[in-house]
Design an enzyme around this catalytic site. Structure first.
Site, PDB file in Angstrom:
ATOM      1  CD  GLU A  49      -3.420  -0.593   1.701  1.00 33.21           C
ATOM      2  OE1 GLU A  49      -3.575   0.595   2.072  1.00 33.21           O
ATOM      3  OE2 GLU A  49      -4.272  -1.464   1.892  1.00 33.21           O
ATOM      4  CG  HIS A 272      -2.429  -3.367   8.246  1.00 32.04           C
ATOM      5  ND1 HIS A 272      -2.684  -4.658   7.866  1.00 32.04           N
ATOM      6  CD2 HIS A 272      -3.419  -2.621   7.672  1.00 32.04           C
ATOM      7  CE1 HIS A 272      -3.757  -4.706   7.097  1.00 32.04           C
ATOM      8  NE2 HIS A 272      -4.220  -3.472   6.967  1.00 32.04           N
TER       9      HIS A 272
END
Length: 409
Positions: A49, A272
């Site tokens: 990402e 995360h």
């Protein structure tokens, strides 16, 4: 072999959640990630990402002294988001874009535009050939009604096949990424069973971090707490997996995760948690041979379970293809009727035009729009059917081979 030197490898894996214009405090967090990586001095860094090439460029410039070798994998409309930084030279790279990745009309999720892929870099460290894979699979969004499960299983299968067929010349295989699957999910069991990969968390001698190795936790200020209500401790969806293929052994000495806020600041690196593994690689006396993942007697059950889910997705895709095709045919018939009415009016066969001209034109444009949209959907679902059917066939061949194997002995 006893006395052989041991190679110690430190690996960092993180889904950076760096979506341009959408992710909170993105630029600050990317700078923070770069500063931390430069200070810590890992051997390999696997990131997901990193959607902006500008962010990748800034990381590359900042980390040039510590990680002189890097690669950014480009695919899809906005990219794969995958990149690797390394202290060791990269000899070769390869990208495989998954054949299925969500639906273009699910704009609120956007996975289809992201070109989800698996990236491979080949490197040689102390005479050992490493195949290092980084990937990011389709997100789950709703565990109870997971409309994307068939697509994610196709991705897991293609990932496993890609690793199997590209790692035959390697000594050690490493895989890091956001797999968007829980450890007990059929996709993870399929991936590990079919490739023989070991889970660093399960094999680690020492662990430090979030309980159960969770990488999406409610204590993280960027996490959507509503998604984790069924999981008060969080979920583990980010992994470092590994295996030795030739005459080497790989052991995970230590595994760590971050636990919310990064050191010295009030925010975490991402929504995360990062996963950090320390691996020991040592040459053994005799070659271990390529582990093809076919020795586990439970593997046939896993492949059967995965094939059933893919089959359910195939039937749903066939129904959607039929519905969109029927809509396209109806829109085409409406256009033909309008064309016939218009020609009749021009030829003087009708007393007068049955509808006002403006309404007639608007109805024609509406029918044309429905025809184009329905045709596009029909083509998309046709390709989806082919990909699901192809995966189902591959799994059937594997099942047949697994079932015949015991009788060959």
């Amino acid at each position: 072999m006893e006395g052989e030197p041991t190679l110690r490898l430190r690996i960092f894996n993180l889904n950076c959640w760096a979506i341009r214009y959408l992710s909170k405090r993105r630029q600050q967090r990317v700078r923070l990630i770069g500063d931390t990586l430069r200070q810590e001095g890992f051997d390999l860094v696997l990131l997901q990402e990193v959607w902006s090439e500008q962010d990748y460029g800034e990381l590359k410039a900042k980390l040039a002294g510590s990680y002189p070798f890097s690669h950014y994998f480009r695919s899809g409309v906005i990219g794969s988001g995958l990149c690797i930084f390394s202290r060791f030279p990269i000899l070769d790279t390869l990208l495989y874009q998954y054949s299925l990745n969500g639906y273009p009309y699910m704009l609120q999720h956007g996975d289809w535009f992201c070109g989800k892929s698996v990236g491979l870099v080949v490197m040689k460290i102390s005479g050992i050939i490493f195949n290092v894979y980084v990937t990011h699979l389709h997100a789950e969004y709703c565990r109870d009604k997971d409309a994307y499960l068939p697509h994610r299983l196709v991705q897991a299968w293609e990932l496993a096949q890609f690793i199997r067929h590209t790692s035959k010349a390697a000594d050690v295989v490493l895989l890091g990424g956001d797999l968007n699957m829980h450890p007990e999910d059929v996709g993870i069991r399929l991936l590990r069973g079919w490739t023989g990969l070991q889970d660093a968390f399960a094999e680690a001698t020492h662990f430090e971090g979030c309980k159960n190795g969770c990488t999406l936790v409610p204590d993280n200020c960027f996490t959507d707490k509503s998604e984790l209500l069924p999981f008060p401790l969080g979920i583990r969806i980010d992994y470092i997996l590994y295996k030795a293929i030739s005459s080497f052994t790989v052991k995970c000495e230590e595994l760590k995760t971050t636990t919310g806020r990064a050191p010295g600041v009030d925010i975490p690196f991402s929504d995360h948690e990062a996963v950090m593994a320390t691996l020991h690689i040592q040459r053994q006396g005799q070659p271990a041979g390529a582990t093809l993942g076919t020795a586990d007697p439970a593997l046939a059950d896993v492949v059967t379970e995965a094939r059933a889910e893919v089959g359910a997705g195939l039937r749903a895709a066939q129904q959607q293809r039929y519905s969109s095709g029927r809509m396209a045919v109806l829109a085409l018939l409406l256009l033909l009727l309008q064309a016939a009415a218009a020609l009749a009016t021009l030829a003087g066969l009708g007393a007068e035009q049955p509808f006002p001209k403006l309404s007639f034109c608007l109805l024609a444009f509406l029918a044309l729009g429905v025809l184009v949209l329905a045709t596009g959907l029909h083509l998309f679902h046709t390709m989806e059917v082919k990909m699901l059917h192809g995966t189902e066939d591959q799994m059937w061949m594997v099942l047949r081979a697994l079932q015949e194997r015991p009788s060959e002995g």
